[in-house]
Design an enzyme around this catalytic site. Structure first.
Site, PDB file in Angstrom:
ATOM      1  N   GLY A 215     -21.307  74.568  29.006  1.00 41.04           N
ATOM      2  CA  GLY A 215     -22.305  74.986  29.974  1.00 41.04           C
ATOM      3  C   GLY A 215     -21.689  75.682  31.170  1.00 41.04           C
ATOM      4  O   GLY A 215     -22.216  76.659  31.694  1.00 41.04           O
TER       5      GLY A 215
ATOM      6  N   ARG B 131     -15.400  75.880  32.845  1.00 40.12           N
ATOM      7  CA  ARG B 131     -14.865  75.228  31.643  1.00 40.12           C
ATOM      8  C   ARG B 131     -14.532  76.263  30.582  1.00 40.12           C
ATOM      9  O   ARG B 131     -13.544  76.135  29.858  1.00 40.12           O
ATOM     10  CB  ARG B 131     -15.846  74.197  31.091  1.00 40.12           C
ATOM     11  CG  ARG B 131     -15.223  73.325  29.980  1.00 40.12           C
ATOM     12  CD  ARG B 131     -16.239  72.379  29.373  1.00 40.12           C
ATOM     13  NE  ARG B 131     -16.720  71.434  30.360  1.00 40.12           N
ATOM     14  CZ  ARG B 131     -17.900  70.815  30.278  1.00 40.12           C
ATOM     15  NH1 ARG B 131     -18.711  71.057  29.269  1.00 40.12           N
ATOM     16  NH2 ARG B 131     -18.271  69.968  31.206  1.00 40.12           N
TER      17      ARG B 131
ATOM     18  N   ARG C 167     -23.572  87.958  35.477  1.00 43.40           N
ATOM     19  CA  ARG C 167     -24.047  86.781  36.211  1.00 43.40           C
ATOM     20  C   ARG C 167     -22.984  85.703  36.338  1.00 43.40           C
ATOM     21  O   ARG C 167     -23.280  84.520  36.539  1.00 43.40           O
ATOM     22  CB  ARG C 167     -25.307  86.185  35.555  1.00 43.40           C
ATOM     23  CG  ARG C 167     -26.506  87.122  35.537  1.00 43.40           C
ATOM     24  CD  ARG C 167     -27.654  86.556  34.728  1.00 43.40           C
ATOM     25  NE  ARG C 167     -28.826  87.435  34.777  1.00 43.40           N
ATOM     26  CZ  ARG C 167     -29.990  87.089  35.320  1.00 43.40           C
ATOM     27  NH1 ARG C 167     -30.155  85.900  35.867  1.00 43.40           N
ATOM     28  NH2 ARG C 167     -31.010  87.933  35.306  1.00 43.40           N
TER      29      ARG C 167
ATOM     30  N   ARG D  60     -21.489  74.187  20.687  1.00 46.59           N
ATOM     31  CA  ARG D  60     -21.643  73.741  22.068  1.00 46.59           C
ATOM     32  C   ARG D  60     -20.599  72.673  22.366  1.00 46.59           C
ATOM     33  O   ARG D  60     -20.445  71.705  21.605  1.00 46.59           O
ATOM     34  CB  ARG D  60     -23.049  73.194  22.303  1.00 46.59           C
ATOM     35  CG  ARG D  60     -23.182  72.358  23.576  1.00 46.59           C
ATOM     36  CD  ARG D  60     -24.607  72.135  23.999  1.00 46.59           C
ATOM     37  NE  ARG D  60     -24.760  70.927  24.791  1.00 46.59           N
ATOM     38  CZ  ARG D  60     -24.302  70.751  26.026  1.00 46.59           C
ATOM     39  NH1 ARG D  60     -23.618  71.727  26.626  1.00 46.59           N
ATOM     40  NH2 ARG D  60     -24.501  69.609  26.674  1.00 46.59           N
TER      41      ARG D  60
ATOM     42  N   SER E 211     -21.201  68.071  27.965  1.00 47.25           N
ATOM     43  CA  SER E 211     -21.158  66.684  28.400  1.00 47.25           C
ATOM     44  C   SER E 211     -22.499  66.027  28.102  1.00 47.25           C
ATOM     45  O   SER E 211     -23.518  66.699  27.936  1.00 47.25           O
ATOM     46  CB  SER E 211     -20.850  66.597  29.897  1.00 47.25           C
ATOM     47  OG  SER E 211     -21.803  67.333  30.648  1.00 47.25           O
TER      48      SER E 211
ATOM     49  N   ASP F 119     -20.977  60.321  31.471  1.00 47.54           N
ATOM     50  CA  ASP F 119     -21.555  59.221  32.243  1.00 47.54           C
ATOM     51  C   ASP F 119     -22.298  58.288  31.294  1.00 47.54           C
ATOM     52  O   ASP F 119     -22.607  58.662  30.156  1.00 47.54           O
ATOM     53  CB  ASP F 119     -22.481  59.748  33.340  1.00 47.54           C
ATOM     54  CG  ASP F 119     -23.596  60.622  32.797  1.00 47.54           C
ATOM     55  OD1 ASP F 119     -24.752  60.157  32.786  1.00 47.54           O
ATOM     56  OD2 ASP F 119     -23.330  61.772  32.390  1.00 47.54           O
TER      57      ASP F 119
ATOM     58  N   ARG G 292     -14.975  66.699  34.445  1.00 51.37           N
ATOM     59  CA  ARG G 292     -15.829  67.351  33.448  1.00 51.37           C
ATOM     60  C   ARG G 292     -15.350  68.770  33.159  1.00 51.37           C
ATOM     61  O   ARG G 292     -15.544  69.292  32.059  1.00 51.37           O
ATOM     62  CB  ARG G 292     -17.280  67.363  33.936  1.00 51.37           C
ATOM     63  CG  ARG G 292     -17.934  65.997  33.930  1.00 51.37           C
ATOM     64  CD  ARG G 292     -19.432  66.071  34.147  1.00 51.37           C
ATOM     65  NE  ARG G 292     -19.789  66.521  35.475  1.00 51.37           N
ATOM     66  CZ  ARG G 292     -19.909  65.738  36.535  1.00 51.37           C
ATOM     67  NH1 ARG G 292     -19.652  64.442  36.430  1.00 51.37           N
ATOM     68  NH2 ARG G 292     -20.288  66.233  37.702  1.00 51.37           N
TER      69      ARG G 292
END
Length: 247
Positions: free
Chosen positions: A23, A27, A46, A90, A93, A213, A226
């Site tokens: 996402g 990362r 973007r 994908r 997290s 989490d 993350r």
């Protein structure tokens, strides 16, 4: 649709057959700089960075998806239909909702429940069940075992809501416990739309998440962790990309 698309300023051939999609753009940058040989930035519209390089001699790409099903829906649509991508993995997290799943464990999403209305665009009767590619899932299990990762295979829940009226309200946990009792492993926000797009366009998709989490215990990782600490998930996904290169 012609290229460049409204959201990806690239051309066919810029992306590998397999694209890893975290996402977070940072990362994506971390994966490219840490694992890929000679990574090249192929998209930055973007600030959604897309990189292509070599991993174990195989051309692989990594590009951010942003958060939520509308975002990954846009990027996966364009990658599948314009840029010749066959596999999207994908790498994100998720929040665990089962006691036996711990922070940093991997969840391999065999299926994706959802509260989203995403499927309505396909004009289907009844309820559609979004599932992963069996080929990608099989290779991911093999890679996780070879790397000695703690992993779990099963259902996740892809939600349109991160914040909502249920937050901090005891009865708001009813939906979580409902999913928990049905064996759903974790909560995330993208897999269902990715799986439905892959089904619609005859492509392959898989969601691999690291537990960031725990909804039941309140344990959580930091934003920095993350971004850079979820390397087991990244290695598994990259090994899947290598395994799928000739398929």
């Amino acid at each position: 649709m012609n290229y460049p698309t409204p959201h990806i300023n690239a051309k066919p051939g810029d992306f590998g057959k397999t694209v890893l999609m975290p996402g977070d753009p940072l990362r994506a940058k971390f994966i490219a700089e840490t694992f890929l040989e000679n990574p090249v930035l192929v998209n930055n519209v973007r600030g959604v960075q897309g990189h292509t390089g070599l991993y174990k001699g195989v051309k692989v790409s990594v590009m951010a998806s942003g958060m939520g099903m509308p975002a990954i829906g846009i990027y996966s649509h364009e990658l599948f239909n314009v840029f010749g991508v066959e596999n999207i993995i994908r790498v994100g997290s998720a929040g665990a909702i089962q006691e036996n799943i711990q922070l940093y464990d991997l969840v391999l999403a065999q299926g994706a429940c959802t509260d989203s209305n995403w499927a309505s665009q396909f004009h289907l009767p009844g309820t559609f069940a979004p599932i992963a590619s069996f080929d990608l899932l099989t290779q991911a299990v093999k890679a996780a075992q070879a790397l000695g990762c703690r992993y779990h295979v099963g259902n996740v829940n892809s939600s349109d809501v991160f914040y909502g009226d249920h937050v901090g309200v005891p009865e708001g946990l009813d939906s979580v416990y409902g999913l928990k009792k049905m064996g759903v492993m974790a909560l995330e926000m993208e897999a269902a739309a990715l799986y439905m797009n892959a089904a619609r366009y005859g492509k392959r998709a898989l969601c691999i998440c690291t537990i960031s989490d725990h909804i039941l215990t309140g344990e959580e990782t930091t934003a920095q962790q993350r971004q850079v600490a979820f390397t087991d998930m990244m290695k598994v996904a990259l090994d899947v990309a290598v395994a799928m290169d000739n398929q």
